[in-house]
Design an enzyme around this catalytic site. Structure first.
Site, PDB file in Angstrom:
ATOM      1  N   THR A  42       2.550  32.378  -8.170  1.00 38.69           N
ATOM      2  CA  THR A  42       2.746  30.929  -8.050  1.00 38.69           C
ATOM      3  C   THR A  42       2.842  30.495  -6.595  1.00 38.69           C
ATOM      4  OG1 THR A  42       5.132  31.252  -8.297  1.00 38.69           O
ATOM      5  CG2 THR A  42       3.885  30.697 -10.281  1.00 38.69           C
ATOM      6  N   SER A 145       8.967  33.882   1.005  1.00 42.57           N
ATOM      7  CA  SER A 145      10.030  32.982   0.576  1.00 42.57           C
ATOM      8  C   SER A 145      11.382  33.691   0.596  1.00 42.57           C
ATOM      9  CB  SER A 145       9.715  32.400  -0.813  1.00 42.57           C
ATOM     10  OG  SER A 145      10.575  31.346  -1.148  1.00 42.57           O
ATOM     11  N   HIS A 146      12.092  33.734  -0.535  1.00 41.03           N
ATOM     12  CA  HIS A 146      13.449  34.287  -0.568  1.00 41.03           C
ATOM     13  C   HIS A 146      13.459  35.784  -0.849  1.00 41.03           C
ATOM     14  CE1 HIS A 146      12.288  33.556  -4.686  1.00 41.03           C
ATOM     15  NE2 HIS A 146      13.311  34.262  -5.122  1.00 41.03           N
ATOM     16  N   ARG A 302      13.564  26.139  -0.370  1.00 44.59           N
ATOM     17  CA  ARG A 302      14.620  26.049  -1.376  1.00 44.59           C
ATOM     18  C   ARG A 302      15.919  25.592  -0.729  1.00 44.59           C
ATOM     19  NH1 ARG A 302      14.008  30.643  -5.999  1.00 44.59           N
ATOM     20  NH2 ARG A 302      11.741  30.828  -5.989  1.00 44.59           N
ATOM     21  N   GLU A 384      12.063  21.771  -9.456  1.00 44.30           N
ATOM     22  CA  GLU A 384      12.080  23.008 -10.237  1.00 44.30           C
ATOM     23  C   GLU A 384      13.506  23.521 -10.361  1.00 44.30           C
ATOM     24  OE1 GLU A 384       8.072  25.416  -9.582  1.00 44.30           O
ATOM     25  OE2 GLU A 384       9.294  25.402  -7.778  1.00 44.30           O
TER      26      GLU A 384
END
Length: 538
Positions: A42, A145-146, A302, A384
């Site tokens: 994604t 990302s994370h 985020r 989200e």
């Protein structure tokens, strides 16, 4: 739950950065091995050099494929590129520049050699494409990302500024694997010298006044703590403080590719997830030192919101509060603009949106679904459950088409400054009005064949008529908002629901569930959900 979850990382938890980077160059993938192929999820291609899933060949081949893709689409403008603080991001960034320059792509890099958050890159693409240059820009963000420190990631954002859709990523991945199989014979590379400078940070920070009430935050004097969690937003928070004269402290300005200052996540791994109370444990030590305390992941797409009265907010709770506040404090937004959510986000959002008289737009998992609506203003907010969201400017025009954790953190400060209530206090008021849902996600074991069956499951295959004592009202395999396949199934009753989706990386499927009838009812929903899904994919 790992017994050390929430405790400080120890020396044995840390990666060997030298070995990780050496493996990036030394290990060569074999595309005959599925785990060693380029594969976009994604949010881009992710992997680790140590498992031969994120290595020099992957990035060289993928970048060449992106060059060929943009040629096929007639994209002739500049390509913006930035990277986060992961150890593999720097070598991957260099590899990508070598390929881009060799292919005569006009490349724009950060003017100050700073890290570039995902939202800042999306913002840059959109700003250029609004400028009437006669061509279109796109971009690459080098970030997982994370994900843990051992991972690398590589994301492509086309001219709409958001995550590339599956048509684009499938083409790019397939072509990249062809390049690897051919020994990179058709991949061009040269010294990355011919690049241009762009002030990502300055352009982003100065434009914040058009989407957040920075004057209200300044006038309130509220104490804000911002923890970048060692990620790409580290230079942005200081710039925001200085530009808008805020009472803001960068709680931890350290950058360390081992992330030794982190506390361990639920599974005992270092993971920069600002929505996890375990990963945020060291941040939570400061919750009483500030009126609003926030965290971001490594690429700042985020957000985590911490308040003195409630600690770390559940992401679903803050999304509901954000939607409620924005819908009543943005008078220039289009009255017909929809509120977007992914179908595994809380039904509290449904109830809030309904009371506001706005239209809810429920889509599959993945921020890419919100992109067209954010661009044309028909979607005012997209969020989200995994703590990612963005929304439009004061005037209803597009801000970013990728998730923006900095923006949502500033919104939390605006809510407190304007209303005098923390977001968690406002959520408590919403529960008095709409009820207090219990929400959780659990994993259930599944074979690869069962996962494949779940991804293709039709809602009509669910034969159960009740869920946890309530009649089933809907069994969905396509999202109500856009009729796109959800890659699983969602089952809905009056006061509860569950959704089941296969994991892309593990032999499990994920069960998201929620009940407005309490924790015991939620547990019953989860148990029956597993039985229902297991029967359908047996």
């Amino acid at each position: 739950m790992n017994e050390r979850a929430g405790t400080p990382a120890q020396e044995s938890d840390l990666i060997d950065v030298t070995a990780l980077v050496a493996a990036y160059y030394a290990l060569k993938p074999d595309v005959a091995v599925p785990a060693q192929r380029v594969a976009f999820g994604t949010s881009g291609h992710r992997g680790s050099s140590l498992t031969v899933s994120f290595n020099e060949a992957h990035i060289a081949a993928t970048t060449q494929a992106i060059v060929e893709y943009r040629d096929s689409q007639g994209i002739t403008g500049p390509l913006f590129i930035g990277a986060d603080t992961h150890a593999l991001s720097a070598p991957a960034y260099t590899t990508a520049l070598e390929v881009l320059v060799a292919n005569d792509v006009r490349v724009l890099v950060d003017e100050f050699d700073d890290y570039v958050p995902t939202p800042a890159l999306s913002h840059a693409i959109l700003a250029y494409n609004r400028g009437g240059h006669g061509d279109q820009a796109d971009g690459i963000v080098v970030t997982p990302s994370h994900n843990p420190p051992s991972d690398g990631g590589f994301k492509y954002n086309p001219p709409h500024g958001g995550p590339a859709d599956s048509d684009a990523t499938s083409w790019i991945a397939e072509r990249a694997n062809e390049h690897i199989a051919n020994g990179l014979r058709d991949v061009q590379r040269s010294e990355p010298s011919a690049v241009e400078a762009y002030d990502f940070r300055g352009a982003y920070v100065e434009d914040l006044a058009h989407i957040i009430d920075m004057q209200a935050i300044k006038a309130s004097g509220i104490r804000i703590g911002a923890d970048p969690l060692g990620g790409a937003s580290v230079g942005y928070w200081g710039a925001i403080r200085d530009t808008y004269e805020l009472n803001l402290t960068v709680v931890n300005p350290k950058v360390d590719p081992t992330w030794r200052f982190m506390t361990l996540d639920w599974d005992g791994k270092i993971r920069m997830d600002p929505s996890s109370p375990h990963a945020m444990a060291s941040v939570l030590d400061h919750q009483n030192d500030y009126d609003i305390l926030t965290g971001n992941d490594a690429d700042a797409d985020r957000h985590g919101i911490v308040t003195p009265d409630a600690g770390l907010m559940n992401p679903n709770h803050f999304l509901a509060v954000a939607i409620d506040y924005l819908s009543t404090h943005r008078p220039e937004w289009r009255s017909d603009a929809r509120i977007g959510k992914t179908l595994v986000s809380s039904s509290m959002i449904d109830r809030v949106v309904g009371a506001l008289g706005r239209e809810l737009w429920e889509v599959p998992v993945g921020f890419k679904w919100f992109v067209p609506g954010l661009i044309d203003g028909s979607v005012a907010f997209g969020g989200e459950e995994s703590a990612g969201a963005s929304f439009v400017r004061f005037d209803g025009t597009v801000w970013t088409t990728d998730k923006d954790g900095i923006l949502l953190a500033l919104l939390a400060a605006e809510i407190l400054a304007v209303t005098g209530k923390t977001p968690s206090q406002r959520y408590a008021e919403l529960t008095e009005q709409f009820g207090a849902p219990a929400y959780a996600r659990v994993d259930a074991a599944a074979t690869p064949a069962q996962k494949a069956a779940l991804s293709r499951l039709d809602g009509a295959a669910i034969t159960a008529s009740e869920l946890a004592g309530e009649p089933i009202l809907a069994t969905l395999s396509h999202a109500p908002g856009n009729d796109a396949a959800i890659g699983g199934v969602k089952v809905v009753t009056e006061n509860a629901w569950f959704a089941a989706r296969p994991s892309g990386t593990e032999d499990v499927y994920k069960i998201y569930a929620e009940s407005f009838l309490g924790a015991e009812h939620l547990a019953q929903v989860q148990a029956e959900a597993k039985a229902i899904v297991d029967a359908a994919i047996a």
